[in-house]
Design a protein around this motif. Sequence first.
Motif, PDB file in Angstrom:
ATOM      1  N   ALA A 200       0.832  -1.206   0.000  1.00 13.72           N
ATOM      2  CA  ALA A 200       0.000   0.000   0.000  1.00 13.72           C
ATOM      3  C   ALA A 200       0.867   1.257   0.000  1.00 13.72           C
ATOM      4  O   ALA A 200       0.574   2.228  -0.699  1.00 13.72           O
ATOM      5  N   ALA A 201       1.945   1.236   0.798  1.00 15.33           N
ATOM      6  CA  ALA A 201       2.852   2.383   0.812  1.00 15.33           C
ATOM      7  C   ALA A 201       3.488   2.584  -0.558  1.00 15.33           C
ATOM      8  O   ALA A 201       3.691   3.730  -1.009  1.00 15.33           O
ATOM      9  N   SER A 202       3.781   1.492  -1.260  1.00 18.30           N
ATOM     10  CA  SER A 202       4.381   1.582  -2.599  1.00 18.30           C
ATOM     11  C   SER A 202       3.444   2.284  -3.576  1.00 18.30           C
ATOM     12  O   SER A 202       3.897   3.023  -4.465  1.00 18.30           O
ATOM     13  N   LEU A 203       2.148   2.047  -3.438  1.00 22.99           N
ATOM     14  CA  LEU A 203       1.190   2.718  -4.314  1.00 22.99           C
ATOM     15  C   LEU A 203       1.283   4.232  -4.171  1.00 22.99           C
ATOM     16  O   LEU A 203       1.154   4.970  -5.156  1.00 22.99           O
ATOM     17  N   PHE A 204       1.492   4.714  -2.942  1.00 23.76           N
ATOM     18  CA  PHE A 204       1.592   6.157  -2.719  1.00 23.76           C
ATOM     19  C   PHE A 204       2.962   6.709  -3.098  1.00 23.76           C
ATOM     20  O   PHE A 204       3.074   7.852  -3.532  1.00 23.76           O
ATOM     21  N   LEU A 205       3.986   5.904  -2.949  1.00 26.87           N
ATOM     22  CA  LEU A 205       5.341   6.363  -3.262  1.00 26.87           C
ATOM     23  C   LEU A 205       5.615   6.401  -4.762  1.00 26.87           C
ATOM     24  O   LEU A 205       6.427   7.194  -5.242  1.00 26.87           O
ATOM     25  N   GLY A 206       4.969   5.509  -5.507  1.00 28.16           N
ATOM     26  CA  GLY A 206       5.332   5.354  -6.909  1.00 28.16           C
ATOM     27  C   GLY A 206       6.650   4.607  -7.062  1.00 28.16           C
ATOM     28  O   GLY A 206       7.300   4.690  -8.106  1.00 28.16           O
ATOM     29  N   SER A 207       7.029   3.878  -6.065  1.00 28.78           N
ATOM     30  CA  SER A 207       8.223   3.032  -6.069  1.00 28.78           C
ATOM     31  C   SER A 207       8.077   2.040  -4.921  1.00 28.78           C
ATOM     32  O   SER A 207       7.205   2.200  -4.067  1.00 28.78           O
ATOM     33  N   TYR A 208       8.951   1.036  -4.881  1.00 33.03           N
ATOM     34  CA  TYR A 208       8.809   0.025  -3.856  1.00 33.03           C
ATOM     35  C   TYR A 208       9.165   0.581  -2.485  1.00 33.03           C
ATOM     36  O   TYR A 208      10.260   1.096  -2.269  1.00 33.03           O
ATOM     37  N   SER A 209       8.230   0.446  -1.559  1.00 38.28           N
ATOM     38  CA  SER A 209       8.470   0.878  -0.187  1.00 38.28           C
ATOM     39  C   SER A 209       9.086  -0.264   0.602  1.00 38.28           C
ATOM     40  O   SER A 209       8.708  -1.430   0.432  1.00 38.28           O
ATOM     41  N   PRO A 210      10.028   0.035   1.475  1.00 39.97           N
ATOM     42  CA  PRO A 210      10.583  -1.034   2.313  1.00 39.97           C
ATOM     43  C   PRO A 210       9.567  -1.529   3.336  1.00 39.97           C
ATOM     44  O   PRO A 210       8.613  -0.835   3.691  1.00 39.97           O
ATOM     45  N   ILE A 211       9.793  -2.745   3.795  1.00 39.27           N
ATOM     46  CA  ILE A 211       9.016  -3.327   4.888  1.00 39.27           C
ATOM     47  C   ILE A 211       9.504  -2.725   6.197  1.00 39.27           C
ATOM     48  O   ILE A 211      10.704  -2.553   6.399  1.00 39.27           O
ATOM     49  N   ASP A 212       8.580  -2.371   7.090  1.00 33.52           N
ATOM     50  CA  ASP A 212       8.993  -1.796   8.374  1.00 33.52           C
ATOM     51  C   ASP A 212       9.277  -2.913   9.377  1.00 33.52           C
ATOM     52  O   ASP A 212       8.829  -4.052   9.227  1.00 33.52           O
ATOM     53  N   HIS A 213      10.032  -2.582  10.414  1.00 33.65           N
ATOM     54  CA  HIS A 213      10.453  -3.581  11.391  1.00 33.65           C
ATOM     55  C   HIS A 213       9.276  -4.239  12.096  1.00 33.65           C
ATOM     56  O   HIS A 213       9.288  -5.448  12.365  1.00 33.65           O
ATOM     57  N   SER A 214       8.241  -3.480  12.420  1.00 24.22           N
ATOM     58  CA  SER A 214       7.148  -4.037  13.213  1.00 24.22           C
ATOM     59  C   SER A 214       6.358  -5.068  12.423  1.00 24.22           C
ATOM     60  O   SER A 214       6.148  -6.190  12.875  1.00 24.22           O
ATOM     61  N   ASP A 215       5.914  -4.723  11.229  1.00 21.28           N
ATOM     62  CA  ASP A 215       5.185  -5.685  10.408  1.00 21.28           C
ATOM     63  C   ASP A 215       6.122  -6.780   9.919  1.00 21.28           C
ATOM     64  O   ASP A 215       5.727  -7.942   9.796  1.00 21.28           O
ATOM     65  N   GLY A 216       7.376  -6.434   9.667  1.00 20.46           N
ATOM     66  CA  GLY A 216       8.346  -7.426   9.228  1.00 20.46           C
ATOM     67  C   GLY A 216       8.593  -8.508  10.253  1.00 20.46           C
ATOM     68  O   GLY A 216       8.962  -9.642   9.910  1.00 20.46           O
ATOM     69  N   SER A 217       8.377  -8.209  11.523  1.00 20.75           N
ATOM     70  CA  SER A 217       8.586  -9.220  12.559  1.00 20.75           C
ATOM     71  C   SER A 217       7.408 -10.182  12.669  1.00 20.75           C
ATOM     72  O   SER A 217       7.400 -11.052  13.544  1.00 20.75           O
ATOM     73  N   GLY A 218       6.431 -10.090  11.777  1.00 21.06           N
ATOM     74  CA  GLY A 218       5.346 -11.065  11.685  1.00 21.06           C
ATOM     75  C   GLY A 218       5.497 -11.971  10.479  1.00 21.06           C
ATOM     76  O   GLY A 218       4.510 -12.444   9.919  1.00 21.06           O
ATOM     77  N   MET A 219       6.755 -12.228  10.071  1.00 17.65           N
ATOM     78  CA  MET A 219       7.019 -13.009   8.860  1.00 17.65           C
ATOM     79  C   MET A 219       7.764 -14.313   9.115  1.00 17.65           C
ATOM     80  O   MET A 219       7.938 -15.114   8.207  1.00 17.65           O
ATOM     81  N   ASN A 220       8.255 -14.535  10.357  1.00 18.52           N
ATOM     82  CA  ASN A 220       9.178 -15.640  10.643  1.00 18.52           C
ATOM     83  C   ASN A 220      10.475 -15.497   9.863  1.00 18.52           C
ATOM     84  O   ASN A 220      11.152 -16.480   9.554  1.00 18.52           O
ATOM     85  N   LEU A 221      10.852 -14.254   9.541  1.00 13.29           N
ATOM     86  CA  LEU A 221      12.060 -14.022   8.752  1.00 13.29           C
ATOM     87  C   LEU A 221      12.993 -12.985   9.366  1.00 13.29           C
ATOM     88  O   LEU A 221      14.197 -13.002   9.089  1.00 13.29           O
ATOM     89  N   LEU A 222      12.466 -12.065  10.170  1.00 15.47           N
ATOM     90  CA  LEU A 222      13.263 -10.962  10.707  1.00 15.47           C
ATOM     91  C   LEU A 222      13.796 -11.316  12.086  1.00 15.47           C
ATOM     92  O   LEU A 222      13.043 -11.768  12.953  1.00 15.47           O
ATOM     93  N   ARG A 223      15.088 -11.113  12.307  1.00 20.13           N
ATOM     94  CA  ARG A 223      15.668 -11.279  13.645  1.00 20.13           C
ATOM     95  C   ARG A 223      15.278 -10.066  14.474  1.00 20.13           C
ATOM     96  O   ARG A 223      15.712  -8.948  14.209  1.00 20.13           O
ATOM     97  N   ILE A 224      14.435 -10.304  15.492  1.00 20.51           N
ATOM     98  CA  ILE A 224      13.849  -9.171  16.198  1.00 20.51           C
ATOM     99  C   ILE A 224      14.845  -8.434  17.079  1.00 20.51           C
ATOM    100  O   ILE A 224      14.626  -7.269  17.419  1.00 20.51           O
TER     101      ILE A 224
END
Length: 570
Positions: A200-224
């Motif tokens: 959704a952030a990418s739609l507003f930016l007109g480019s790829y937005s990075p994943i934020d730490h908080s939502d990223g920690s719900g992926m089983n991929l980010l070292r918290i």
Amino acid sequence: MAEPAARRCCLGWDFSTQQVKVVAVDAELNVFYEDSVHFDRDLLEFGTQGGVHVHEDGLTVTSPVLMWVQALDIILEKMKASGFDFSQVLALSGAGQQHGSVYWKAGASRVLTSLLPDLLLHEQLQACFSITDCPVWMDSSTTAQCRQLEAAVGGAQALSGLTGSRAYERFTGNQIAKIYQQKPEAYSHTERISLVSSFAASLFLGSYSPIDHSDGSGMNLLRIQDKVWSQACLAACAPHLEEKLGPAVPSCSVVGSISSYYVRRYGFSSGCKVVAFTGDNPASLAGMRLEEGDIAVSLGTSDTLFLWLQEPTPALEGHIFCSPVDPQHYMALLCFKNGSLMREKIRDESASRSWGEFSKALQSTEMGNGGNLGFYFDVMEITPEIIGRHRFTAENREVSAFPGDVEIRALIEGQFMAKKIHAEGLGYRVMPKTKILATGGASHNRDILQVLADVFGAPVYVIDTTNSACVGSAYRAFHGLAAGTGMPFSEVVKLAPNPRLAATPTLGASQLLCENFGRFKSYAATNLATIFSESGRCFKSRKIISHALFPRVCTRSSMYQNVASISLCL
């Protein structure tokens, strides 16, 4: 709503399961505009039910990505038609349903950076996705991938220690692994993978937005702990995954200025900033303005606990996320299926379907319920994994029923005691300044809130959290603008409406309840095996913890802690 007056503001967006919503919040933190698009009602052509497509296997659940894009088009056009002055928007942020993922096809970035203002977004992005129906949080089809991920890092507890949660079917890393394994061509044609929030952030930016730490920690991929992608987890899920995800950034980051598309089509200021979007649960924590040591309890169909933690203890139940408003702290989330529906069933059975009679029962029974304790799980619980109703007297005797008033207090005390013990298992401790913010339908019952205050030993406040994820997103937009000054989130939102005090702990309640539940320490060790054998569960079926750890079950301080420990074996 009435035609919005021109005033400086921030926008908060929420791309949720069933709708896209927006609020505008002015500098005094007043909400003065809100709107929404409901997928099932307003976008019939996508054929969703509850905003999703449930597939034939009953496990696979997806949503059409272009539906989300078209919903944004509709809201923006409605705002424009209403006379909303986009030039007054200082910044915007938003939330997305957690764990969902979006797959951008190779070449999509060129389309995003060259959007034409005379066309709607969905008209220009139709060919930009390698997966058109995206997996969302309701999907539970990735059990095999979960087991593979846990095995790759040394087990469920090791994964929880790394990422804040054991492997869950809905978590994004496992969903990506399934797509790589079952749709390798689509995966190879994907140049970027977004969460719903960063999409959704990418739609507003007109480019790829990075994943934020908080939502990223719900992926089983980010070292918290150090907030970088875990190479072991990435490798276990799919090749070249880090480059497809891009870097993760702090949740208060300004990720850029709004795309010129919005400046030319809608009249946004070119200086309008986009603050990193996050998940709907972290955004709700921001909307409720939790501070260190606080708890938010949502007493709805399901019950949910949000906890503000400084030193978390990742466990096999519950989730630890990076805080969306303070990079040094964490939030924990615990979900319980048997919430208000269970309370309503006991009300109907024991209080003549009357909340008034239900409240009288709580008023007429003593704290601690004379040692009577009950488990009430009509559907398989999440935390812990158990089903069935089980009632025990102070004499360690299981009974088939309690008197109506005892039944009601056993239910409410038991529900809150379970929540407290699981919260403590994740590192939560009551502090002198701790307050509990209660929301949801049951928060309107003062007698239920009194039990909550007594069990947790902290005052309970109620707060109007309608559109909390949206409002929290607008608050976070203001915080993003101020983050460069080092201003804490609490200072940014100090003008927001204050919650109302609803209940304070009864004098001596904490000690009495602690002593009461402590009496069940020895009882739990000898009776819980019966509970689980009756529900047809096998201690070793999930193999989450080793048999060597099992004796620890009998050393915990309360009945509910024993349930929590044994449920890890299921």
